[in-house]
Design a protein around this motif. Sequence first.
Motif, PDB file in Angstrom:
ATOM      1  N   ALA A 161     -32.726  12.475 -37.098  1.00 29.05           N
ATOM      2  CA  ALA A 161     -32.690  11.052 -37.432  1.00 29.05           C
ATOM      3  C   ALA A 161     -31.309  10.458 -37.145  1.00 29.05           C
ATOM      4  O   ALA A 161     -31.207   9.372 -36.570  1.00 29.05           O
ATOM      5  CB  ALA A 161     -33.057  10.849 -38.898  1.00 29.05           C
ATOM      6  N   ALA A 162     -30.260  11.167 -37.528  1.00 28.39           N
ATOM      7  CA  ALA A 162     -28.895  10.673 -37.303  1.00 28.39           C
ATOM      8  C   ALA A 162     -28.586  10.574 -35.808  1.00 28.39           C
ATOM      9  O   ALA A 162     -27.957   9.608 -35.357  1.00 28.39           O
ATOM     10  CB  ALA A 162     -27.891  11.573 -38.003  1.00 28.39           C
ATOM     11  N   ALA A 163     -29.042  11.553 -35.041  1.00 25.84           N
ATOM     12  CA  ALA A 163     -28.799  11.518 -33.591  1.00 25.84           C
ATOM     13  C   ALA A 163     -29.510  10.328 -32.948  1.00 25.84           C
ATOM     14  O   ALA A 163     -28.918   9.606 -32.136  1.00 25.84           O
ATOM     15  CB  ALA A 163     -29.266  12.829 -32.954  1.00 25.84           C
ATOM     16  N   LEU A 164     -30.756  10.112 -33.321  1.00 25.43           N
ATOM     17  CA  LEU A 164     -31.493   8.973 -32.767  1.00 25.43           C
ATOM     18  C   LEU A 164     -30.866   7.655 -33.206  1.00 25.43           C
ATOM     19  O   LEU A 164     -30.678   6.746 -32.385  1.00 25.43           O
ATOM     20  CB  LEU A 164     -32.962   9.031 -33.190  1.00 25.43           C
ATOM     21  CG  LEU A 164     -33.854   7.898 -32.682  1.00 25.43           C
ATOM     22  CD1 LEU A 164     -33.814   7.783 -31.164  1.00 25.43           C
ATOM     23  CD2 LEU A 164     -35.275   8.085 -33.178  1.00 25.43           C
ATOM     24  N   ALA A 165     -30.519   7.538 -34.475  1.00 25.96           N
ATOM     25  CA  ALA A 165     -29.893   6.307 -34.981  1.00 25.96           C
ATOM     26  C   ALA A 165     -28.608   6.004 -34.227  1.00 25.96           C
ATOM     27  O   ALA A 165     -28.357   4.863 -33.825  1.00 25.96           O
ATOM     28  CB  ALA A 165     -29.625   6.442 -36.480  1.00 25.96           C
ATOM     29  N   ARG A 166     -27.787   7.006 -34.024  1.00 27.89           N
ATOM     30  CA  ARG A 166     -26.515   6.820 -33.301  1.00 27.89           C
ATOM     31  C   ARG A 166     -26.770   6.341 -31.880  1.00 27.89           C
ATOM     32  O   ARG A 166     -26.116   5.414 -31.403  1.00 27.89           O
ATOM     33  CB  ARG A 166     -25.739   8.133 -33.304  1.00 27.89           C
ATOM     34  CG  ARG A 166     -24.484   8.128 -32.457  1.00 27.89           C
ATOM     35  CD  ARG A 166     -23.397   7.256 -32.978  1.00 27.89           C
ATOM     36  NE  ARG A 166     -22.922   7.768 -34.251  1.00 27.89           N
ATOM     37  CZ  ARG A 166     -21.913   7.226 -34.910  1.00 27.89           C
ATOM     38  NH1 ARG A 166     -21.273   6.185 -34.426  1.00 27.89           N
ATOM     39  NH2 ARG A 166     -21.548   7.692 -36.054  1.00 27.89           N
ATOM     40  N   HIS A 167     -27.747   6.932 -31.188  1.00 26.01           N
ATOM     41  CA  HIS A 167     -28.063   6.498 -29.825  1.00 26.01           C
ATOM     42  C   HIS A 167     -28.535   5.039 -29.802  1.00 26.01           C
ATOM     43  O   HIS A 167     -28.151   4.276 -28.913  1.00 26.01           O
ATOM     44  CB  HIS A 167     -29.145   7.396 -29.214  1.00 26.01           C
ATOM     45  CG  HIS A 167     -28.603   8.619 -28.570  1.00 26.01           C
ATOM     46  ND1 HIS A 167     -28.328   9.763 -29.282  1.00 26.01           N
ATOM     47  CD2 HIS A 167     -28.286   8.886 -27.287  1.00 26.01           C
ATOM     48  CE1 HIS A 167     -27.858  10.678 -28.460  1.00 26.01           C
ATOM     49  NE2 HIS A 167     -27.826  10.172 -27.239  1.00 26.01           N
ATOM     50  N   LEU A 168     -29.367   4.659 -30.763  1.00 24.35           N
ATOM     51  CA  LEU A 168     -29.877   3.284 -30.801  1.00 24.35           C
ATOM     52  C   LEU A 168     -28.758   2.273 -30.999  1.00 24.35           C
ATOM     53  O   LEU A 168     -28.719   1.235 -30.334  1.00 24.35           O
ATOM     54  CB  LEU A 168     -30.924   3.145 -31.911  1.00 24.35           C
ATOM     55  CG  LEU A 168     -32.241   3.878 -31.670  1.00 24.35           C
ATOM     56  CD1 LEU A 168     -33.093   3.865 -32.935  1.00 24.35           C
ATOM     57  CD2 LEU A 168     -32.997   3.281 -30.504  1.00 24.35           C
ATOM     58  N   VAL A 169     -27.840   2.576 -31.898  1.00 27.08           N
ATOM     59  CA  VAL A 169     -26.731   1.648 -32.157  1.00 27.08           C
ATOM     60  C   VAL A 169     -25.737   1.657 -30.989  1.00 27.08           C
ATOM     61  O   VAL A 169     -25.289   0.599 -30.540  1.00 27.08           O
ATOM     62  CB  VAL A 169     -26.038   1.975 -33.501  1.00 27.08           C
ATOM     63  CG1 VAL A 169     -24.789   1.130 -33.696  1.00 27.08           C
ATOM     64  CG2 VAL A 169     -27.010   1.752 -34.668  1.00 27.08           C
ATOM     65  N   ASP A 170     -25.408   2.850 -30.473  1.00 27.43           N
ATOM     66  CA  ASP A 170     -24.495   2.935 -29.326  1.00 27.43           C
ATOM     67  C   ASP A 170     -25.016   2.157 -28.118  1.00 27.43           C
ATOM     68  O   ASP A 170     -24.248   1.531 -27.398  1.00 27.43           O
ATOM     69  CB  ASP A 170     -24.260   4.396 -28.920  1.00 27.43           C
ATOM     70  CG  ASP A 170     -23.309   5.126 -29.852  1.00 27.43           C
ATOM     71  OD1 ASP A 170     -22.616   4.475 -30.661  1.00 27.43           O
ATOM     72  OD2 ASP A 170     -23.273   6.375 -29.777  1.00 27.43           O
ATOM     73  N   ALA A 171     -26.333   2.196 -27.907  1.00 30.47           N
ATOM     74  CA  ALA A 171     -26.950   1.504 -26.764  1.00 30.47           C
ATOM     75  C   ALA A 171     -27.220   0.024 -27.050  1.00 30.47           C
ATOM     76  O   ALA A 171     -27.793  -0.670 -26.217  1.00 30.47           O
ATOM     77  CB  ALA A 171     -28.248   2.203 -26.372  1.00 30.47           C
ATOM     78  N   ARG A 172     -26.822  -0.436 -28.232  1.00 29.91           N
ATOM     79  CA  ARG A 172     -27.034  -1.822 -28.663  1.00 29.91           C
ATOM     80  C   ARG A 172     -28.521  -2.189 -28.713  1.00 29.91           C
ATOM     81  O   ARG A 172     -28.898  -3.344 -28.537  1.00 29.91           O
ATOM     82  CB  ARG A 172     -26.238  -2.796 -27.803  1.00 29.91           C
ATOM     83  CG  ARG A 172     -24.735  -2.564 -27.883  1.00 29.91           C
ATOM     84  CD  ARG A 172     -23.947  -3.576 -27.103  1.00 29.91           C
ATOM     85  NE  ARG A 172     -23.831  -4.820 -27.826  1.00 29.91           N
ATOM     86  CZ  ARG A 172     -22.799  -5.167 -28.600  1.00 29.91           C
ATOM     87  NH1 ARG A 172     -21.821  -4.336 -28.780  1.00 29.91           N
ATOM     88  NH2 ARG A 172     -22.773  -6.331 -29.190  1.00 29.91           N
ATOM     89  N   LEU A 173     -29.345  -1.192 -28.987  1.00 28.12           N
ATOM     90  CA  LEU A 173     -30.768  -1.432 -29.174  1.00 28.12           C
ATOM     91  C   LEU A 173     -31.079  -1.724 -30.636  1.00 28.12           C
ATOM     92  O   LEU A 173     -32.172  -2.169 -30.955  1.00 28.12           O
ATOM     93  CB  LEU A 173     -31.581  -0.230 -28.698  1.00 28.12           C
ATOM     94  CG  LEU A 173     -31.418   0.108 -27.219  1.00 28.12           C
ATOM     95  CD1 LEU A 173     -32.204   1.364 -26.876  1.00 28.12           C
ATOM     96  CD2 LEU A 173     -31.832  -1.060 -26.345  1.00 28.12           C
ATOM     97  N   ALA A 174     -30.114  -1.465 -31.492  1.00 27.29           N
ATOM     98  CA  ALA A 174     -30.238  -1.751 -32.920  1.00 27.29           C
ATOM     99  C   ALA A 174     -28.882  -2.193 -33.444  1.00 27.29           C
ATOM    100  O   ALA A 174     -27.852  -1.658 -33.031  1.00 27.29           O
ATOM    101  CB  ALA A 174     -30.702  -0.516 -33.683  1.00 27.29           C
ATOM    102  N   ALA A 175     -28.909  -3.159 -34.342  1.00 24.83           N
ATOM    103  CA  ALA A 175     -27.671  -3.580 -35.002  1.00 24.83           C
ATOM    104  C   ALA A 175     -27.310  -2.594 -36.107  1.00 24.83           C
ATOM    105  O   ALA A 175     -26.142  -2.331 -36.364  1.00 24.83           O
ATOM    106  CB  ALA A 175     -27.829  -4.980 -35.583  1.00 24.83           C
ATOM    107  N   CYS A 176     -28.336  -2.045 -36.742  1.00 22.93           N
ATOM    108  CA  CYS A 176     -28.154  -1.150 -37.871  1.00 22.93           C
ATOM    109  C   CYS A 176     -29.403  -0.294 -38.007  1.00 22.93           C
ATOM    110  O   CYS A 176     -30.504  -0.760 -37.764  1.00 22.93           O
ATOM    111  CB  CYS A 176     -27.947  -1.979 -39.146  1.00 22.93           C
ATOM    112  SG  CYS A 176     -27.890  -1.037 -40.668  1.00 22.93           S
TER     113      CYS A 176
END
Length: 106
Positions: free
Chosen positions: A17-32
């Motif tokens: 979950a942490a790895a996916l969350a980090r990728h989403l935020v790093d790629a600007r696909l999620a704000a949080c």
Amino acid sequence: MPSLMIALTTLPSRDAAAALARHLVDARLAACVNILPACHSIYRWQGKVEAADEVLLIIKTSKTRQLALEQLICNMHPYELPELLYVPIAGGLNAYIQWIQQETLS
């Protein structure tokens, strides 16, 4: 109101979950992305009732990022069929809404 949404998905572990969350935020696909531990799921899969401990992700994003977000989740997700649900954001604190827009480049 801008076209914002919350995406929900579950993963089998906090590390995944942490790895996916980090990728989403790093790629600007999620704000949080909020990571909620200790979710116990009961579901029917391939004709059998199953149960699993999972981790829930609450992903704040914009509609303009939906396709890219979905592709990244499907590519990184360890499940054969990942849960991915979208809930429209009908309103909220204006400054927070603007922040989601800014962070997802919408």
